[in-house]
Design a protein around this motif. Structure first.
Motif, short mmCIF file in Angstrom:
data_model
loop_
_atom_site.label_atom_id
_atom_site.label_comp_id
_atom_site.label_asym_id
_atom_site.label_seq_id
_atom_site.Cartn_x
_atom_site.Cartn_y
_atom_site.Cartn_z
N MET A 1 -5.44 20.31 -2.48
CA MET A 1 -6.30 19.75 -3.52
C MET A 1 -6.73 18.33 -3.13
N GLU A 2 -8.00 18.07 -3.32
CA GLU A 2 -8.56 16.75 -2.97
C GLU A 2 -8.13 15.73 -4.02
N ASN A 3 -7.62 14.57 -3.56
CA ASN A 3 -7.24 13.56 -4.54
C ASN A 3 -8.47 12.75 -4.98
N ILE A 4 -8.27 11.95 -6.00
CA ILE A 4 -9.39 11.21 -6.60
C ILE A 4 -10.05 10.25 -5.60
N ILE A 5 -9.25 9.63 -4.74
CA ILE A 5 -9.80 8.67 -3.77
C ILE A 5 -10.68 9.40 -2.77
N ASP A 6 -10.19 10.52 -2.24
CA ASP A 6 -11.00 11.30 -1.29
C ASP A 6 -12.29 11.79 -1.94
N LYS A 7 -12.18 12.22 -3.18
CA LYS A 7 -13.35 12.72 -3.91
C LYS A 7 -14.40 11.61 -4.07
N ILE A 8 -13.97 10.45 -4.51
CA ILE A 8 -14.90 9.33 -4.72
C ILE A 8 -15.47 8.85 -3.38
N TYR A 9 -14.63 8.81 -2.34
CA TYR A 9 -15.11 8.40 -1.03
C TYR A 9 -16.21 9.37 -0.56
N SER A 10 -15.97 10.65 -0.72
CA SER A 10 -16.98 11.65 -0.33
C SER A 10 -18.29 11.44 -1.07
N GLU A 11 -18.20 11.12 -2.35
CA GLU A 11 -19.41 10.84 -3.14
C GLU A 11 -20.10 9.59 -2.61
N ALA A 12 -19.32 8.60 -2.25
CA ALA A 12 -19.89 7.32 -1.78
C ALA A 12 -20.67 7.48 -0.48
N VAL A 13 -20.21 8.36 0.40
CA VAL A 13 -20.86 8.47 1.71
C VAL A 13 -21.94 9.55 1.76
N LYS A 14 -22.12 10.28 0.66
CA LYS A 14 -23.11 11.37 0.63
C LYS A 14 -24.50 10.94 1.09
N GLY A 15 -24.92 9.77 0.67
CA GLY A 15 -26.27 9.31 0.97
C GLY A 15 -26.40 8.54 2.28
N LEU A 16 -25.29 8.33 2.98
CA LEU A 16 -25.36 7.60 4.25
C LEU A 16 -25.83 8.53 5.36
N MET A 137 3.33 -5.20 4.37
CA MET A 137 3.17 -5.08 2.92
C MET A 137 3.31 -3.62 2.47
N GLU A 138 4.24 -2.90 3.05
CA GLU A 138 4.37 -1.49 2.75
C GLU A 138 4.75 -1.22 1.29
N ASP A 139 5.40 -2.19 0.66
CA ASP A 139 5.78 -1.99 -0.74
C ASP A 139 4.54 -2.03 -1.65
N GLU A 140 3.44 -2.47 -1.11
CA GLU A 140 2.20 -2.58 -1.88
C GLU A 140 1.23 -1.52 -1.35
N ASN A 141 1.38 -0.29 -1.82
CA ASN A 141 0.54 0.80 -1.34
C ASN A 141 -0.89 0.64 -1.87
N ILE A 142 -1.78 0.40 -0.97
CA ILE A 142 -3.17 0.13 -1.31
C ILE A 142 -3.80 1.30 -2.09
N PHE A 143 -3.38 2.51 -1.76
CA PHE A 143 -3.96 3.68 -2.43
C PHE A 143 -3.45 3.86 -3.85
N ASP A 144 -2.23 3.38 -4.13
CA ASP A 144 -1.74 3.41 -5.51
C ASP A 144 -2.59 2.48 -6.38
N PHE A 145 -2.90 1.31 -5.86
CA PHE A 145 -3.73 0.36 -6.60
C PHE A 145 -5.15 0.91 -6.81
N LEU A 146 -5.69 1.53 -5.76
CA LEU A 146 -7.02 2.14 -5.87
C LEU A 146 -7.02 3.23 -6.93
N GLU A 147 -6.02 4.09 -6.90
CA GLU A 147 -5.93 5.18 -7.86
C GLU A 147 -5.82 4.65 -9.28
N ASP A 148 -4.95 3.66 -9.49
CA ASP A 148 -4.80 3.05 -10.81
C ASP A 148 -6.13 2.50 -11.30
#
Length: 154
Positions: A1-16, A137-148
Motif C-alpha cells: 500500500m502506498e503511504n501518504i508521502i509517496d502518494k503526495i510526491y507522485s502527485e507533485a511530480v505528475k506535471g514535471l 539526527m536519527e531520533d528525528e525521523n523526517i518522514f514522521d514529521f512530514l506525515e504529521d
C-alpha cells in the motif's frame, strides 16, 4: 500500500517533464506553485534523498540546491528547525558571497558555482561535517514529521 508521502510526491511530480526540468525558472516556478502539501513533500523528500545518497555537496551539485531557501522554510513549517538549521548552514557555506536568491538559484542550476563543481576541498569538508550531523539526527525521523504535517492540513 502506498503511504501518504509517496502518494503526495507522485502527485507533485505528475506535471514535471523534461522541458520544465531543463529550465531553471520553469522548474522553480512549478515547485513554487504546487499546492503547499505537495511543495513541502517534494522539497523535503528531494533534500533527504540527496543527503542520504551523497550529502549536501550532492544536493547542490545536482541542481536541487536551487530549492534550498524554500526547503529551509518548509523544514521549519513541519517542525524540524534543527534540520532547517543544517541546510541553512550548508547554504551559507555554498553562498558565502550572499548572492541574491535568483542569482544563486541560476548558478546552482547551471552548475556554474565553481566551489561546488570544482569540489573545493575546504567547502567539501565543511559540508561533510554537516552531513555527519544530519545523519546523527536519527531520533528525528523526517518522514514522521512530514506525515504529521500532511495529516494536519488534510
Amino acid at each position: 500500500m502506498e503511504n501518504i508521502i509517496d502518494k503526495i510526491y507522485s502527485e507533485a511530480v505528475k506535471g514535471l517533464d523534461e522541458e520544465i526540468l531543463k529550465n531553471c525558472d520553469a522548474w522553480y516556478n512549478y515547485v513554487l506553485n504546487l499546492p503547499k502539501g505537495q511543495q513541502v513533500v517534494y522539497t523535503i523528500t528531494l533534500l533527504n534523498w540527496q543527503i542520504e545518497n551523497g550529502g549536501f555537496h550532492q544536493y547542490f551539485f545536482n541542481s536541487y540546491g536551487q530549492f534550498a531557501y524554500l526547503t529551509i522554510k518548509n523544514l521549519k513549517l513541519i517542525g524540524i528547525p534543527q534540520r532547517a538549521g543544517l541546510l541553512d548552514a550548508a547554504t551559507h557555506l555554498v553562498n558565502e558571497e550572499y548572492l541574491i536568491e535568483d542569482t544563486f538559484r541560476h548558478l546552482i542550476f547551471n552548475r556554474e558555482l565553481s566551489k561546488i563543481v570544482g569540489f573545493d576541498e575546504i567547502l567539501f569538508n565543511k559540508l561533510n561535517d554537516l552531513d555527519d550531523k544530519y545523519y546523527s539526527m536519527e531520533d528525528e525521523n523526517i518522514f514522521d514529521f512530514l506525515e504529521d504535517y500532511l495529516h494536519k492540513i488534510e
